[in-house]
Write a protein that holds these residues in place. Structure first.
Motif, mmCIF file in Angstrom:
data_model
loop_
_atom_site.group_PDB
_atom_site.id
_atom_site.type_symbol
_atom_site.label_atom_id
_atom_site.label_comp_id
_atom_site.label_asym_id
_atom_site.label_seq_id
_atom_site.Cartn_x
_atom_site.Cartn_y
_atom_site.Cartn_z
ATOM 1 N N MET A 133 0.948 -1.159 0.161
ATOM 2 C CA MET A 133 0.003 0.017 0.226
ATOM 3 C C MET A 133 0.772 1.301 0.013
ATOM 4 S SD MET A 133 -2.913 -1.634 -0.135
ATOM 5 C CE MET A 133 -4.174 -0.137 0.349
ATOM 6 N N VAL A 134 0.494 2.388 -0.520
ATOM 7 C CA VAL A 134 1.184 3.501 -0.610
ATOM 8 C C VAL A 134 1.704 3.918 0.979
ATOM 9 C CG1 VAL A 134 0.778 6.075 -1.064
ATOM 10 C CG2 VAL A 134 -0.146 4.538 -2.459
ATOM 11 N N THR A 135 0.825 3.697 1.854
ATOM 12 C CA THR A 135 1.250 4.077 3.377
ATOM 13 C C THR A 135 1.984 3.055 3.858
ATOM 14 O OG1 THR A 135 -0.735 2.952 4.152
ATOM 15 C CG2 THR A 135 -0.795 5.543 3.595
ATOM 16 N N ASP A 136 2.500 2.042 3.248
ATOM 17 C CA ASP A 136 3.525 0.806 3.773
ATOM 18 C C ASP A 136 4.813 1.404 3.507
ATOM 19 O OD1 ASP A 136 1.201 -0.523 4.599
ATOM 20 O OD2 ASP A 136 1.260 -1.941 3.014
ATOM 21 N N GLY B 246 12.595 -4.273 0.677
ATOM 22 C CA GLY B 246 11.912 -5.493 -0.082
ATOM 23 C C GLY B 246 10.689 -6.047 0.846
ATOM 24 N N VAL B 247 10.826 -6.100 1.996
ATOM 25 C CA VAL B 247 9.850 -6.671 2.779
ATOM 26 C C VAL B 247 9.168 -5.634 3.408
ATOM 27 C CG1 VAL B 247 9.918 -7.795 5.156
ATOM 28 C CG2 VAL B 247 11.890 -8.307 3.591
ATOM 29 N N ARG B 248 7.735 -5.843 3.410
ATOM 30 C CA ARG B 248 6.657 -4.958 3.650
ATOM 31 C C ARG B 248 6.713 -4.542 5.220
ATOM 32 N NH1 ARG B 248 0.421 -6.220 3.611
ATOM 33 N NH2 ARG B 248 -0.490 -4.161 3.706
ATOM 34 N N VAL B 249 6.459 -3.550 5.641
ATOM 35 C CA VAL B 249 6.529 -3.125 6.656
ATOM 36 C C VAL B 249 5.216 -2.146 7.160
ATOM 37 C CG1 VAL B 249 7.511 -1.661 8.995
ATOM 38 C CG2 VAL B 249 8.911 -2.945 7.406
ATOM 39 N N VAL B 250 4.269 -2.519 7.807
ATOM 40 C CA VAL B 250 3.047 -1.742 8.153
ATOM 41 C C VAL B 250 3.198 -0.935 9.315
ATOM 42 C CG1 VAL B 250 0.356 -2.010 8.105
ATOM 43 C CG2 VAL B 250 2.055 -3.618 6.816
ATOM 44 N N ILE B 251 2.846 0.464 9.159
ATOM 45 C CA ILE B 251 2.854 1.174 10.425
ATOM 46 C C ILE B 251 1.446 1.783 10.673
ATOM 47 C CG2 ILE B 251 3.659 3.522 11.326
ATOM 48 C CD1 ILE B 251 6.190 2.732 9.855
ATOM 49 N N ASP B 252 0.777 1.588 11.678
ATOM 50 C CA ASP B 252 -0.495 2.284 12.037
ATOM 51 C C ASP B 252 -0.222 3.794 12.253
ATOM 52 O OD1 ASP B 252 -2.928 3.178 12.949
ATOM 53 O OD2 ASP B 252 -3.165 1.591 14.599
ATOM 54 N N TRP B 253 -0.510 4.539 11.361
ATOM 55 C CA TRP B 253 -0.161 5.928 11.182
ATOM 56 C C TRP B 253 -1.060 6.808 12.193
ATOM 57 C CZ3 TRP B 253 4.381 7.255 9.197
ATOM 58 C CH2 TRP B 253 5.019 6.515 8.161
ATOM 59 N N SER C 120 7.063 6.910 18.913
ATOM 60 C CA SER C 120 8.148 6.254 18.298
ATOM 61 C C SER C 120 7.663 4.968 17.483
ATOM 62 C CB SER C 120 9.268 6.110 19.035
ATOM 63 O OG SER C 120 9.393 5.252 19.615
ATOM 64 N N VAL C 121 8.426 4.803 16.497
ATOM 65 C CA VAL C 121 8.215 3.441 15.961
ATOM 66 C C VAL C 121 9.713 3.025 15.551
ATOM 67 C CG1 VAL C 121 7.776 4.440 13.790
ATOM 68 C CG2 VAL C 121 7.187 2.166 14.113
#
Length: 73
Positions: free
Chosen positions: A5-8, A13-20, A28-29
């Motif tokens: 997704m655009v927000t990932d 090359g590994v997807r990291v998902v952040i709860d914006w 912090s993250v």
């Protein structure tokens, strides 16, 4: 296959998902990655935050190399 997704983030090359919605001032993250420069570029672009509104530090946490980003404003 899961789409990126655009927000990932995907610095290595590994997807990291952040709860914006939870990335508020004072929070912090940690982003586990090798390419920390690319991770920061993705972070600013995907999160819609300005570089001046965040602080970062490259570090090892729980045996994983990456970058921790703090939201200042």
């Amino acid at each position: 296959m899961t789409r990126l997704m655009v927000t990932d983030l995907s610095p290595d090359g590994v997807r990291v998902v952040i709860d914006w919605s939870k990335f508020v001032p004072g929070s912090s993250v940690f982003i586990p990655c090798v390419n920390t420069v690319k991770a920061l570029e993705h972070f600013v672009e995907a999160g819609g935050v300005r570089r001046g509104d965040i602080a970062h530090r490259v570090r090892i946490e729980d045996g994983k190399y990456g970058v921790r980003v703090w939201r200042l404003k």
